[in-house]
Design an enzyme around this catalytic site. Sequence first.
Site, PDB file in Angstrom:
ATOM      1  CE  LYS A  70      -2.988   2.681   3.176  1.00  0.00           C
ATOM      2  NZ  LYS A  70      -3.815   2.681   4.411  1.00  0.00           N
ATOM      3  CG  ASP A  86      -5.260   7.974   5.010  1.00  0.00           C
ATOM      4  OD1 ASP A  86      -6.219   8.573   4.468  1.00  0.00           O
ATOM      5  OD2 ASP A  86      -5.403   6.952   5.715  1.00  0.00           O
ATOM      6  CE  LYS A 138      -6.251   8.632   8.476  1.00  0.00           C
ATOM      7  NZ  LYS A 138      -6.935   7.560   9.231  1.00  0.00           N
ATOM      8  CG  ASP A 192      -1.550   5.346   5.132  1.00  0.00           C
ATOM      9  OD1 ASP A 192      -1.323   4.307   5.783  1.00  0.00           O
ATOM     10  OD2 ASP A 192      -2.670   5.638   4.670  1.00  0.00           O
ATOM     11  CG  ASP A 233      -9.667   7.426   7.208  1.00  0.00           C
ATOM     12  OD1 ASP A 233      -8.593   7.427   6.565  1.00  0.00           O
ATOM     13  OD2 ASP A 233      -9.730   7.581   8.443  1.00  0.00           O
ATOM     14  CD  GLU A 283      -6.482   5.283   2.895  1.00  0.00           C
ATOM     15  OE1 GLU A 283      -7.453   5.452   3.647  1.00  0.00           O
ATOM     16  OE2 GLU A 283      -5.353   4.974   3.319  1.00  0.00           O
ATOM     17  NE  ARG A 302     -10.439  -1.265   4.343  1.00  0.00           N
ATOM     18  CZ  ARG A 302     -10.880  -1.542   5.564  1.00  0.00           C
ATOM     19  NH1 ARG A 302     -12.048  -2.148   5.732  1.00  0.00           N
ATOM     20  NH2 ARG A 302     -10.182  -1.215   6.629  1.00  0.00           N
TER      21      ARG A 302
HETATM   22  N1  BES Z   1      -3.840   4.546   7.197  1.00  0.00           N
HETATM   23  C1  BES Z   1      -4.942   4.246   8.029  1.00  0.00           C
HETATM   24  C2  BES Z   1      -4.611   3.243   9.124  1.00  0.00           C
HETATM   25  C3  BES Z   1      -3.607   3.677  10.153  1.00  0.00           C
HETATM   26  C4  BES Z   1      -4.024   4.137  11.363  1.00  0.00           C
HETATM   27  C5  BES Z   1      -2.243   3.523   9.937  1.00  0.00           C
HETATM   28  C6  BES Z   1      -3.120   4.494  12.332  1.00  0.00           C
HETATM   29  C7  BES Z   1      -1.319   3.879  10.899  1.00  0.00           C
HETATM   30  C8  BES Z   1      -1.765   4.368  12.105  1.00  0.00           C
HETATM   31  C9  BES Z   1      -6.084   3.670   7.207  1.00  0.00           C
HETATM   32  O1  BES Z   1      -6.192   4.132   5.909  1.00  0.00           O
HETATM   33  C10 BES Z   1      -7.361   4.036   7.897  1.00  0.00           C
HETATM   34  O2  BES Z   1      -7.662   5.193   7.948  1.00  0.00           O
HETATM   35  N2  BES Z   1      -8.080   3.027   8.386  1.00  0.00           N
HETATM   36  C11 BES Z   1      -9.318   3.228   9.028  1.00  0.00           C
HETATM   37  C12 BES Z   1     -10.288   2.219   8.499  1.00  0.00           C
HETATM   38  C13 BES Z   1     -11.710   2.442   8.931  1.00  0.00           C
HETATM   39  C14 BES Z   1     -12.265   3.687   8.281  1.00  0.00           C
HETATM   40  C15 BES Z   1     -12.512   1.232   8.574  1.00  0.00           C
HETATM   41  C16 BES Z   1      -9.114   3.033  10.524  1.00  0.00           C
HETATM   42  O3  BES Z   1      -8.368   2.135  10.910  1.00  0.00           O
HETATM   43  O4  BES Z   1      -9.661   3.803  11.290  1.00  0.00           O
HETATM   44 ZN    ZN Z   2      -4.433   4.823   5.066  1.00  0.00          ZN
HETATM   45 MN    MN Z   3      -7.360   5.952   5.801  1.00  0.00          MN
END
Ligand code: BES
Ligand code: ZN
Ligand code: MN
Length: 507
Positions: free
Chosen positions: A273, A278, A285, A296, A355, A357, A359
């Site tokens: 990824k 992000d 966020k 990210d 968010d 993104e 996947r």
């Molecule tokens: N890049 C983030 C995940 C992340 C969080 C990486 C903290 C490093 C530290 C990812 O894209 C994300 O935002 N995931 C969301 C998914 C949710 C919306 C289902 C999350 O984990 O909150």
């Molecule tokens: Zn992300």
């Molecule tokens: Mn995200």
Amino acid sequence: MRASLLKIALTSAALSMAAVPALADDISFATSNTVAGEHVVLYLGEDLNLPLQMNGEIADDIERAIEGSGFTGAFGTSQNFFGLGDKKSVTVIGTGSDTLTRRHLHDLGGHTVKAPGDGKLSVIVEDLETDSETPSAELALGYRLGSYRFDTYKTGELPEDRDVIFISGDTGAADDLTDTDYAGLADAVDMVRDLGNAPGLEIYPETFVERIRKEARGIANLKLTVMGVREMERAGMGAILGVGKGSVHDPRLLVLKYSGAGANDAPLALVGKGITFDTGGISLKPNSGQWLMKSDLSGAAAVAGTLISTAKRGADINLIGVMPLAENMPDGKAIRPGDVLTTYNGKTIEVMSTDAEGRLLLVDAVPYTIEAYKPELIVNIATLTGSAARAMGDEYGAVITRDFELAQTMMEIGERSGEDVWPLPLHPNHYDQIKSDIADIKSTAGAPGASIGAAVIGTFVEEDQPWVHLDIAGVDWRDSATPTAPKGHAGWGVRFMDQLVRDYEAK
Ligand code: BES
Ligand code: ZN
Ligand code: MN
């Protein structure tokens, strides 16, 4: 004595400096009687026996100093003594009482970074109880990993680098192994850390590609190709394109192909990824901690690093690295929650949160990689979920796969590599949870977040395709240092995937 590892001074302004590796101590190897330094490091077991080289007057001084210090030789502990005999400093580092593995040696090498002394540091490697044939090469690798600094944006006086000389009986072999293999591995980890630490202002899909292009240039049997928006449109990669729509920086799909084995050998494929920043997109966020989302792209960076170091050492394997790259930004053109995207293999996905993104990148890139390269194993690596970060903490990357034996293999590889993984579940119900009312699947479905993320990707992988998902959201960035990884971006995944490649190579 050969200078094995690069030492480069930084001179110009931030943007042009970015591709220059950080300052590094200059590491070399020598045999016992060729060097006598003012600053010395000794490794001592719990028996506290000094290396024979230290015999003579100073040995008594050191023994007396140790006696009064409380130093026990416990693994990873250390003590500095100043002004013994003709030495400005003598640092003793404990090796414990167990046989030292490569990983132990890397950690000891990392502990050595803290030894005082400028100019020249002599590290005495003698009488170590280890199963490694080249302990000084392993120690030097650990030292190199632990001494990384990201000072691209620092102006003014930087700390001086020093000459570190590992004094041992395995000099020739250690020097060879470092030059032909470990220097490339350490360079790759440094490159990944540089990418993860670099601000989003500087690293976006195009500049990520250009940096890797520069690093990959001239390496035998390594080919780089890039798909831009036009090519991805033609291929039907609606999910990657969707994620990139809110950014002024277009997305890319970067592919590194290393052909080190016969043309008929099915490759190992790594898919990372690469979100260069992000923000969450329209599902924005919160601002606290959002700066961290500059990292990210950790999965893609680790894939690039693994491809480059594997190719540099001329490994006997076919290896594919696929890196979908996009910036996730809110904008009038950005995708919205509720939008439906058509993916590479024709399946549709309803975007529940912009968010989620990562996947979306992977549901295009993973089936594309399987179809184009028919890998014997596909591993995807991503900072996918906060859920994985909360579950795993700093210690373990999450491994999720349908095949528990494969998970166990990954745990064992992780342990040897110095980068541990631990399994999280993937249950048939997780697939049920992502059924959509209006599309084939939806992109999120509450808890358990890391498993749901894996199920979304798994929907695009046939049951009989060996497939491993690594969620590294917890381990790619460190708030505190380990012996081999400073605070900040850890470069997590290069050592893990390097070990994976070595295991598959040997098969
Ligand atoms: N890049 C983030 C995940 C992340 C969080 C990486 C903290 C490093 C530290 C990812 O894209 C994300 O935002 N995931 C969301 C998914 C949710 C919306 C289902 C999350 O984990 O909150
Ligand atoms: Zn992300
Ligand atoms: Mn995200």
